[in-house]
Scaffold this motif. Structure first.
Motif, PDB file in Angstrom:
ATOM      1  N   ARG A 105       0.798  -1.219   0.000  1.00 17.48           N
ATOM      2  CA  ARG A 105       0.000   0.000   0.000  1.00 17.48           C
ATOM      3  C   ARG A 105       0.834   1.274   0.000  1.00 17.48           C
ATOM      4  N   GLU A 106       2.004   1.243   0.639  1.00 11.95           N
ATOM      5  CA  GLU A 106       2.805   2.451   0.805  1.00 11.95           C
ATOM      6  C   GLU A 106       4.111   2.437   0.025  1.00 11.95           C
ATOM      7  N   GLY A 107       4.517   1.270  -0.415  1.00  9.31           N
ATOM      8  CA  GLY A 107       5.835   1.134  -1.004  1.00  9.31           C
ATOM      9  C   GLY A 107       6.857   0.839   0.081  1.00  9.31           C
ATOM     10  N   VAL A 108       8.085   0.679  -0.328  1.00  9.68           N
ATOM     11  CA  VAL A 108       9.162   0.404   0.626  1.00  9.68           C
ATOM     12  C   VAL A 108       9.668   1.749   1.135  1.00  9.68           C
ATOM     13  N   THR A 109       9.340   2.046   2.370  1.00 10.16           N
ATOM     14  CA  THR A 109       9.702   3.303   3.003  1.00 10.16           C
ATOM     15  C   THR A 109      10.728   3.046   4.095  1.00 10.16           C
ATOM     16  N   SER A 110      11.230   4.103   4.673  1.00  6.26           N
ATOM     17  CA  SER A 110      12.138   3.947   5.815  1.00  6.26           C
ATOM     18  C   SER A 110      11.431   3.271   6.974  1.00  6.26           C
ATOM     19  N   SER A 111      10.152   3.579   7.163  1.00  2.00           N
ATOM     20  CA  SER A 111       9.386   2.913   8.229  1.00  2.00           C
ATOM     21  C   SER A 111       9.309   1.416   7.971  1.00  2.00           C
ATOM     22  N   TYR A 112       9.051   1.054   6.727  1.00  2.00           N
ATOM     23  CA  TYR A 112       9.014  -0.366   6.368  1.00  2.00           C
ATOM     24  C   TYR A 112      10.365  -1.022   6.639  1.00  2.00           C
ATOM     25  N   ALA A 156      20.241  -9.767   7.235  1.00  2.00           N
ATOM     26  CA  ALA A 156      19.024  -9.059   6.807  1.00  2.00           C
ATOM     27  C   ALA A 156      18.817  -7.800   7.637  1.00  2.00           C
ATOM     28  N   THR A 157      19.092  -7.884   8.930  1.00  2.44           N
ATOM     29  CA  THR A 157      18.961  -6.700   9.784  1.00  2.44           C
ATOM     30  C   THR A 157      19.828  -5.572   9.246  1.00  2.44           C
ATOM     31  N   GLN A 158      21.072  -5.873   8.959  1.00  2.00           N
ATOM     32  CA  GLN A 158      21.992  -4.855   8.459  1.00  2.00           C
ATOM     33  C   GLN A 158      21.559  -4.344   7.095  1.00  2.00           C
ATOM     34  N   ALA A 159      21.042  -5.215   6.251  1.00  2.00           N
ATOM     35  CA  ALA A 159      20.595  -4.790   4.912  1.00  2.00           C
ATOM     36  C   ALA A 159      19.442  -3.785   5.016  1.00  2.00           C
ATOM     37  N   PHE A 160      18.508  -4.031   5.916  1.00  2.00           N
ATOM     38  CA  PHE A 160      17.388  -3.084   6.079  1.00  2.00           C
ATOM     39  C   PHE A 160      17.882  -1.750   6.632  1.00  2.00           C
ATOM     40  N   LEU A 161      18.797  -1.795   7.589  1.00  2.00           N
ATOM     41  CA  LEU A 161      19.340  -0.550   8.143  1.00  2.00           C
ATOM     42  C   LEU A 161      20.151   0.208   7.089  1.00  2.00           C
ATOM     43  N   ASP A 162      20.901  -0.525   6.274  1.00  2.00           N
ATOM     44  CA  ASP A 162      21.650   0.114   5.185  1.00  2.00           C
ATOM     45  C   ASP A 162      20.705   0.771   4.175  1.00  2.00           C
ATOM     46  N   ALA A 163      19.557   0.134   3.928  1.00  2.57           N
ATOM     47  CA  ALA A 163      18.578   0.706   2.995  1.00  2.57           C
ATOM     48  C   ALA A 163      18.040   2.031   3.526  1.00  2.57           C
ATOM     49  N   ILE A 164      17.856   2.128   4.842  1.00  7.52           N
ATOM     50  CA  ILE A 164      17.405   3.397   5.438  1.00  7.52           C
ATOM     51  C   ILE A 164      18.471   4.467   5.222  1.00  7.52           C
ATOM     52  N   LEU A 165      19.712   4.112   5.525  1.00  5.97           N
ATOM     53  CA  LEU A 165      20.803   5.079   5.388  1.00  5.97           C
ATOM     54  C   LEU A 165      21.002   5.517   3.942  1.00  5.97           C
ATOM     55  N   LYS A 166      20.803   4.608   3.017  1.00  4.94           N
ATOM     56  CA  LYS A 166      20.948   4.946   1.604  1.00  4.94           C
ATOM     57  C   LYS A 166      19.819   5.874   1.144  1.00  4.94           C
ATOM     58  N   ALA A 167      18.612   5.580   1.564  1.00  6.72           N
ATOM     59  CA  ALA A 167      17.462   6.385   1.147  1.00  6.72           C
ATOM     60  C   ALA A 167      17.425   7.742   1.837  1.00  6.72           C
ATOM     61  N   GLU A 168      17.828   7.759   3.103  1.00  9.08           N
ATOM     62  CA  GLU A 168      17.766   8.995   3.889  1.00  9.08           C
ATOM     63  C   GLU A 168      19.037   9.123   4.726  1.00  9.08           C
ATOM     64  N   PRO A 169      20.128   9.535   4.110  1.00  7.66           N
ATOM     65  CA  PRO A 169      21.410   9.551   4.816  1.00  7.66           C
ATOM     66  C   PRO A 169      21.459  10.478   6.026  1.00  7.66           C
ATOM     67  N   SER A 190      18.872  10.915   8.093  1.00  5.55           N
ATOM     68  CA  SER A 190      17.863  10.483   9.063  1.00  5.55           C
ATOM     69  C   SER A 190      18.492   9.643  10.162  1.00  5.55           C
ATOM     70  N   ALA A 191      17.966   9.772  11.347  1.00  4.47           N
ATOM     71  CA  ALA A 191      18.459   8.976  12.481  1.00  4.47           C
ATOM     72  C   ALA A 191      17.670   7.677  12.642  1.00  4.47           C
ATOM     73  N   ASP A 192      16.745   7.389  11.721  1.00  2.00           N
ATOM     74  CA  ASP A 192      15.906   6.195  11.850  1.00  2.00           C
ATOM     75  C   ASP A 192      16.711   4.920  12.018  1.00  2.00           C
TER      76      ASP A 192
END
Length: 160
Positions: free
Chosen positions: A117-124, A140-153, A155-157
């Motif tokens: 419904r929302e796409g792959v977001t930082s929240s996702y 997988a944990t690191q891959a998701f965290l890396d995706a956040i950093l790549k999308a929103e460098p 952001s502190a998410d």
């Protein structure tokens, strides 16, 4: 028959205009606008508030049931799906607590609905990192965290 006066013509034109506007409004509100009635919208807002209250107080069974009901009533609204994913992730427990494969699969299914419904977001990605951590999948944990950093460098998410 006497010729129509200019004021009579104006009245006829205004009446025709009023009828056209009223007809257009009737068509809009009966056909085009397909949302819930005011009473139904009020009930849905109340249900949403109760569901969020359950979630905030970590009454996860009640929150899940309420959010599933909202999701069924509002399948195009991303809010119930997102909060259902949050409830499923929170249900996995605290860090270091063993979780079941069924609970992980349930959380992943909720996240898939959220992403649909929302796409792959930082929240996702952040919620997915929590599921991966609960499943003890460090890669997988690191891959998701890396995706956040790549999308929103900036952001502190990824750090929380």
């Amino acid at each position: 028959m006497p010729a129509p006066t200019s004021s009579r013509k104006a009245i006829v034109v205004l009446a025709a205009l009023a009828i056209a506007v009223a007809g257009g409004a009737a068509i809009y509100f009966s056909v085009v606008r397909s949302g819930p009635s005011v009473d139904e919208a009020s009930r849905l807002i109340q249900e949403r508030n109760v569901a969020l209250g359950y979630l905030e107080n970590q009454k996860l069974d009640e929150a899940t049931a309420a959010l599933e009901g909202l999701a069924a009533k509002l399948p195009d609204d991303p809010l119930p799906w997102r909060n259902l994913a949050v409830a499923r992730v929170v249900a996995l427990g605290d860090e270091g607590v063993e979780t079941t494969p069924a609970a992980v699969q349930t959380a992943l299914a909720a996240l898939a609905e959220m992403a649909r419904r929302e796409g792959v977001t930082s929240s996702y990605n952040w919620l997915s990192s929590q599921v991966a951590a609960a499943a003890r999948d460090a890669t997988a944990t690191q891959a998701f965290l890396d995706a956040i950093l790549k999308a929103e460098p900036t952001s502190a998410d990824a750090w929380f």
